[in-house]
Design an enzyme around this catalytic site. Structure first.
Site, PDB file in Angstrom:
ATOM      1  N   ASP A  86       0.836  -1.204   0.000  1.00  0.00           N
ATOM      2  CA  ASP A  86       0.000   0.000   0.000  1.00  0.00           C
ATOM      3  C   ASP A  86       0.873   1.259   0.000  1.00  0.00           C
ATOM      4  O   ASP A  86       0.360   2.376  -0.066  1.00  0.00           O
ATOM      5  CB  ASP A  86      -1.011  -0.008   1.160  1.00  0.00           C
ATOM      6  N   SER A  87       2.201   1.072   0.001  1.00  0.00           N
ATOM      7  CA  SER A  87       3.114   2.189  -0.269  1.00  0.00           C
ATOM      8  C   SER A  87       2.796   2.797  -1.632  1.00  0.00           C
ATOM      9  O   SER A  87       3.181   3.937  -1.911  1.00  0.00           O
ATOM     10  CB  SER A  87       4.571   1.720  -0.216  1.00  0.00           C
ATOM     11  N   LYS A 104      -0.679  -9.565   3.371  1.00  0.00           N
ATOM     12  CA  LYS A 104       0.086  -9.036   4.514  1.00  0.00           C
ATOM     13  C   LYS A 104      -0.807  -8.141   5.360  1.00  0.00           C
ATOM     14  O   LYS A 104      -1.580  -7.350   4.810  1.00  0.00           O
ATOM     15  CB  LYS A 104       1.310  -8.248   4.024  1.00  0.00           C
ATOM     16  N   GLU A 124       9.920  -3.371  10.395  1.00  0.00           N
ATOM     17  CA  GLU A 124      10.213  -2.082   9.748  1.00  0.00           C
ATOM     18  C   GLU A 124      10.724  -1.059  10.758  1.00  0.00           C
ATOM     19  O   GLU A 124      10.085  -0.826  11.796  1.00  0.00           O
ATOM     20  CB  GLU A 124       8.956  -1.547   9.037  1.00  0.00           C
TER      21      GLU A 124
END
Ligand code: KIV
Length: 290
Positions: free
Chosen positions: A57-58, A126, A195
């Site tokens: 979704d980046s 994810k 992350e």
């Protein structure tokens, strides 16, 4: 770039089998993951020997110019996953579940994960965070869909985390983060993204987990690495995070190519005869007479 992808014990051709990731961790072979959002990009990632492709979704930020990933919709991810799965044959394609597509209930999470697999063609999905996402991950796994977890800096809830900044920097938060990763593993996740966490935390999580960890801004100890397509290729607008290494300057190459095209159009140097269609001589004569 190597000519051929690395040879894996249980892989000869076709799709990389999911259990191979666990084998790679066991053998100490690093897992290579990158984001991609369309067919030509995923074809190139496949050709380069990448193992995992994330339809992240980046995309909301690097493709669509948004300030965050929050407004990204499930339809957008389904659509992009269709493009990516057309281009990638060997890599496992993981579709991100966007914010709002799995928080409400197990039923909502399963229904939307099914869309990503059935309509998008994803191999896996994810989800971000521990907490309530652990039960959602378990529900999706129980429905027969592989799930990747994601802890540390989780962009969908960056506001709660105080912005896009490193996580797990106190002993307490580091322990919570590892507990979240272990809970996602217990829920059945086949891998967990870490992350923007300190190297020591990623190292401890990688040791504690039997499933592979995939780091982004988490140091070198994780079982694999992921970077965002536009960041790693120098195709991003604005300032990339400190954990990004640029392996290309695609943005500069595009500006250069477009500038030369513009010059040629303005000067009349493009198009040339080789770019132009001709007419049969007889037709041309008739055309010019009438
Ligand atoms: O959306 C995304 O690209 C991601 C990666 C940064 C892991 O979640």
């Amino acid at each position: 770039m190597s000519d051929t992808p690395p040879r894996y014990a249980s892989w000869t051709q076709g799709k990389l089998p999911l259990p191979e990731l666990q084998e790679m961790k066991r053998r100490g072979e690093k897992i290579v993951m990158v984001t991609a959002y369309d067919a030509p990009s995923s074809r190139l990632a496949d050709a380069a020997g990448v193992d995992l492709i994330l339809v992240g979704d980046s995309s909301g930020m690097v493709m669509h110019g948004r300030e965050s990933t929050v407004p990204v919709t499930l339809d957008e991810i389904v659509f992009m996953t269709q493009w990516v799965t057309r281009g990638a044959k060997r890599p496992i394609v993981i579709a991100d579940m966007p914010f709002g597509s799995y928080e409400t209930s197990d039923e909502q999470a399963i229904g939307n994960a099914v869309r990503l697999v059935k309509e998008g063609g994803a191999d896996a999905v994810k989800v971000e965070r521990g907490g309530t996402s652990v039960a959602r991950a378990k529900a999706i796994v129980d429905a027969g869909i592989p799930v990747m977890g994601h802890v540390g800096l989780t962009p969908q809830t960056a506001t709660v985390l105080g912005g896009f900044k490193a996580q797990g920097r106190t002993a307490g938060r580091a322990k919570e983060l590892i507990a979240d990763a272990l809970a996602l593993q217990a829920a059945g996740c086949f891998a967990v993204v870490l992350e923007a966490v300190p190297d020591a935390v990623a190292r401890a999580a990688t040791k504690a987990l039997a499933v592979p960890t995939i780091g982004i801004g988490a140091g070198a100890a994780t079982d694999g690495q992921v970077l965002v397509w536009h960041d790693l290729l120098g195709y991003s607008e604005g300032h990339a995070p400190r954990f990004v290494k640029r392996y290309g300057e695609i943005g500069a190459a595009i500006v250069d190519a477009l500038g030369r095209y513009a010059d040629d159009v303005r000067s009349g140097a493009f198009p040339e005869e080789q770019h132009t269609y001709a007419m049969p001589e007889a037709e041309l004569k008739t055309f010019e007479r009438t």
